[in-house]
Design a protein around this motif. Structure first.
Motif, short mmCIF file in Angstrom:
data_model
loop_
_atom_site.label_atom_id
_atom_site.label_comp_id
_atom_site.label_asym_id
_atom_site.label_seq_id
_atom_site.Cartn_x
_atom_site.Cartn_y
_atom_site.Cartn_z
N THR A 1 -33.89 -14.98 37.63
CA THR A 1 -34.07 -15.65 36.34
C THR A 1 -33.03 -16.75 36.16
N ILE A 2 -31.78 -16.48 36.55
CA ILE A 2 -30.74 -17.50 36.47
C ILE A 2 -31.10 -18.69 37.36
N ARG A 3 -31.50 -18.41 38.60
CA ARG A 3 -31.88 -19.49 39.52
C ARG A 3 -33.03 -20.33 38.99
N ASP A 4 -34.06 -19.66 38.49
CA ASP A 4 -35.26 -20.38 38.07
C ASP A 4 -35.06 -21.13 36.76
N THR A 5 -34.17 -20.62 35.91
CA THR A 5 -33.90 -21.30 34.63
C THR A 5 -32.95 -22.47 34.83
N LEU A 6 -32.03 -22.34 35.77
CA LEU A 6 -31.03 -23.37 36.03
C LEU A 6 -31.12 -23.80 37.50
N PRO A 7 -32.15 -24.54 37.88
CA PRO A 7 -32.31 -24.92 39.29
C PRO A 7 -31.09 -25.68 39.80
N GLY A 8 -30.70 -25.35 41.03
CA GLY A 8 -29.58 -26.04 41.65
C GLY A 8 -28.22 -25.60 41.17
N ALA A 9 -28.16 -24.52 40.42
CA ALA A 9 -26.87 -24.05 39.92
C ALA A 9 -26.06 -23.42 41.05
N ILE A 10 -24.74 -23.44 40.89
CA ILE A 10 -23.84 -22.68 41.75
C ILE A 10 -23.61 -21.34 41.06
N ILE A 11 -23.95 -20.25 41.71
CA ILE A 11 -23.76 -18.92 41.14
C ILE A 11 -22.61 -18.25 41.88
N VAL A 12 -21.52 -18.01 41.16
CA VAL A 12 -20.33 -17.38 41.72
C VAL A 12 -20.29 -15.95 41.22
N THR B 1 -24.15 -27.27 37.47
CA THR B 1 -24.14 -26.12 36.56
C THR B 1 -23.55 -24.95 37.33
N VAL B 2 -22.52 -24.34 36.78
CA VAL B 2 -21.84 -23.22 37.44
C VAL B 2 -21.98 -21.97 36.59
N VAL B 3 -22.47 -20.91 37.20
CA VAL B 3 -22.64 -19.63 36.52
C VAL B 3 -21.74 -18.60 37.19
N CYS B 4 -20.97 -17.89 36.39
CA CYS B 4 -20.21 -16.75 36.88
C CYS B 4 -20.96 -15.49 36.50
N LEU B 5 -21.37 -14.73 37.50
CA LEU B 5 -22.08 -13.47 37.27
C LEU B 5 -21.11 -12.33 37.54
N THR B 6 -20.67 -11.67 36.47
CA THR B 6 -19.63 -10.66 36.60
C THR B 6 -20.00 -9.41 35.82
N GLY B 7 -19.39 -8.30 36.16
CA GLY B 7 -19.60 -7.06 35.43
C GLY B 7 -18.49 -6.84 34.41
N ASP B 8 -18.70 -5.90 33.51
CA ASP B 8 -17.69 -5.65 32.48
C ASP B 8 -16.40 -5.10 33.08
N GLY B 9 -16.50 -4.37 34.18
CA GLY B 9 -15.29 -3.85 34.81
C GLY B 9 -14.50 -4.94 35.50
N GLY B 10 -15.17 -5.71 36.37
CA GLY B 10 -14.51 -6.78 37.09
C GLY B 10 -13.99 -7.87 36.18
N PHE B 11 -14.71 -8.16 35.11
CA PHE B 11 -14.30 -9.23 34.19
C PHE B 11 -12.94 -8.92 33.58
N GLN B 12 -12.68 -7.65 33.37
CA GLN B 12 -11.40 -7.27 32.76
C GLN B 12 -10.22 -7.47 33.71
N PHE B 13 -10.48 -7.64 35.00
CA PHE B 13 -9.41 -7.95 35.94
C PHE B 13 -8.86 -9.36 35.70
N SER B 14 -9.70 -10.26 35.24
CA SER B 14 -9.29 -11.67 35.13
C SER B 14 -9.74 -12.31 33.81
N LEU B 15 -9.87 -11.49 32.79
CA LEU B 15 -10.37 -11.95 31.49
C LEU B 15 -9.54 -13.11 30.90
N PRO B 16 -8.21 -13.10 31.03
CA PRO B 16 -7.44 -14.21 30.44
C PRO B 16 -7.75 -15.58 31.02
N GLU B 17 -8.42 -15.63 32.17
CA GLU B 17 -8.73 -16.94 32.74
C GLU B 17 -9.75 -17.70 31.89
N LEU B 18 -10.34 -17.06 30.88
CA LEU B 18 -11.15 -17.79 29.93
C LEU B 18 -10.35 -18.93 29.30
#
Length: 525
Positions: free
Chosen positions: A362-373, A423-440
């Motif tokens: 869905t991410i790919r098809d909605t945002l063609p050519g995006a970089i998904i990290v 277009t850059v998308v970060c696909l992360t989980g709630d657990g992993g996001f908390q490892f680096s949340l301040p980088e927002l």
């Protein structure tokens, strides 16, 4: 007088560096002298591990080495995890650190940030670790680092500069350039490989991360041999929608069946690691008797038995093999074999994993050519198993190889700064996001327009499942997630929470239109 710290900035500019990621400290102040007047952009993460991951994401997206400045001691040890990930995935990264004054090193006198042997520690992870003892050593050290990135299997390189050396006079230092190139493929070995290919009736190709800059050559060879191309995680995005592409893990039974029926396998730019070839740990992957490898790294070539092993850059090796075939083409039902493997591989996914894969598509098809990290989270696991991305080099994550959690958010920031028009998308989980949340905060400060998609299943669900599968009562797998939307808003980032995945396309379109960092949280049952 120009100090060595000032000269460092000029030399980095000469090597094409335009961005550095770092957190200054008392041990690196002199490395920052002159940085404000240079053309190099400095990005401040909120943790040195974030600096390393940002440099990694920048390198993967741009194709140029990522550069990090960190202090001695804890700054460097914080960066070590990111360097481990870069080493595992062959990502060019230059880490420049301070170290205590020369006359204190190794004496255990208790100086601030002191380590017993900083270079010794780094040498275990970095491809090389070098100390600058005199000003005139710096140009050569940088030239060697960039030569390695250009001519060999890349990874992290470390250079340390003692605090007393940073301030020495360095007038008149000029950059050095090694003009290094990858090894040229051996003609005799290429001829042997071509002879095997010409006789094959059911060949197959494995393409790894080393082929990311060689899509055209890979496509030509695959079509000449009529060979299905099995793409590892770091090769996804190549040959998108091509009838010969098999963007599915060779851990699948269906893909392995196709390989076992082949009479020739050609592996290009892949280390044949178990996180790609044996994800389930059943030791069931088998190669055909005739096996050709093309890899830039001689040590890598020596790790597996081969019929023909060619040391070369992927593009040069593929071009040479194609030329040696002299226009010969095969009819080997490549498209049929590839289609059967693709279809059967997807059918091997569980219903839950298919639903996770649907979210990625869905991410790919909605945002063609995006970089998904990606980070280590369930939709990323599903994508690594079976997913066809639509941009070369546009799908990467830390869920294979070294497997560092918390990678996704800072790496996505680095990618967004490297390719600001993407277009850059970060696909992360709630657990992993908390490892680096301040980088927002770093994303906002640097105007890194990342769309953070948080897959919130309230814990480490994959680990919980693994525990249950082997009869272990789950413990420690349910860290309570915070209110991500409120945290995002506290940083000035628009955010929305989705109760159903059906709302994802519209949310992604709103996020893209915002033209600033944006957060979308998906609540998962």
């Amino acid at each position: 007088m120009t100090t060595l710290g000032e000269a460092l900035i000029h030399l980095l500019e000469a090597h094409g560096v335009d961005t550095v990621f770092g957190i200054p400290g008392v041990h690196t102040v002199e490395l920052y002298r002159g940085l404000a007047r240079s053309k190099i952009r400095h990005v401040t993460p909120r943790h040195e591990q974030g600096a390393g991951f940002m440099a990694d994401g920048y390198a993967r997206a741009s194709g140029k080495p990522g550069v990090a400045f960190v202090i001695t001691g804890p700054g460097l040890t914080n960066t070590l995890t990111a360097m481990g990930q870069a080493r595992a995935d062959s990502v060019p990264m230059l880490v420049i650190s301070g170290v205590n004054a020369t006359d204190t090193l190794g004496k255990g006198l208790g100086h601030l940030h002191e380590l017993p042997d900083q270079r010794g520690m780094m040498a275990k992870v970095a491809l090389s670790s070098r100390r600058i003892d005199k000003a005139d050593e710096l140009p050569g050290a940088l030239a060697d680092a960039f030569a390695l990135f250009a001519s060999a299997r890349p990874g992290p390189v470390h250079i340390e500069i003692p605090t007393d050396v940073m301030v020495v006079p360095a007038d008149g230092l000029s950059p050095k350039f090694a003009n290094a190139a990858p090894p040229a493929p051996d003609g005799a070995l290429i001829a042997k490989a071509a002879a095997l290919a010409a006789k094959a009736t059911r060949p197959v190709i494995f393409a790894g991360g080393g082929t990311r800059a060689a899509e055209a050559a890979l496509k030509r060879l695959a079509e000449a041999l009529d060979a299905p191309v099995v793409l590892t995680t770091n090769a996804r995005g190549l040959l998108h929608a091509h009838p010969l592409a098999v963007p599915a893990s060779p851990s699948f039974k269906s893909v392995r069946k196709m390989v076992e029926e082949a009479d020739l396998a050609i592996a290009v730019g892949t280390e044949l690691g178990p996180t790609d070839y044996d994800m389930y740990g059943d030791d069931g992957f088998r190669l055909p008797e005739n096996f050709v490898r093309i890899d830039i790294d001689a040590e890598q070539l020596a790790r597996h038995p081969t019929t023909v092993a060619v040391q070369a850059d992927a593009r040069a090796g593929l071009d040479a093999l194609l030329a040696a075939l002299a226009g010969k083409t095969l009819q080997a039902d490549g498209a049929g074999r590839a289609a059967a493997a693709r279809t059967a591989a997807r059918a091997e996914l569980s219903p839950a994993m298919q639903a996770q894969l649907d979210a990625v598509e869905t991410i790919r098809d909605t945002l063609p050519g995006a970089i998904i990290v990606g980070d280590s989270t369930q939709p990323v696991y599903a994508g690594n198993l079976c997913y066809d991305h639509d941009r070369p080099g546009g799908w990467f994550n830390a869920a294979t190889g070294f497997g560092a959690l918390g990678y996704g958010p800072p790496a996505a920031i680095g990618a967004a700064l490297a390719v600001p028009d993407a277009t850059v998308v970060c696909l992360t989980g709630d657990g992993g996001f908390q490892f680096s949340l301040p980088e927002l905060a770093a994303a906002v400060e640097a105007d890194a327009r990342v769309i953070f998609v948080v897959w919130n299943n309230s814990g480490y669900r994959e680990i919980e499942t693994s525990m249950r599968d082997v009869g272990v009562e789950p413990v420690g797998v349910s860290p309570a997630p915070p209110d991500f939307a409120k945290i995002a808003e506290a940083y000035g980032i628009p955010a929305e929470r989705l109760a159903a995945r059906s709302g994802l396309p519209d949310a992604l379109r709103r996020a893209r239109a915002a033209k600033k960092p944006y957060l979308i949280e998906i609540a998962v049952d």
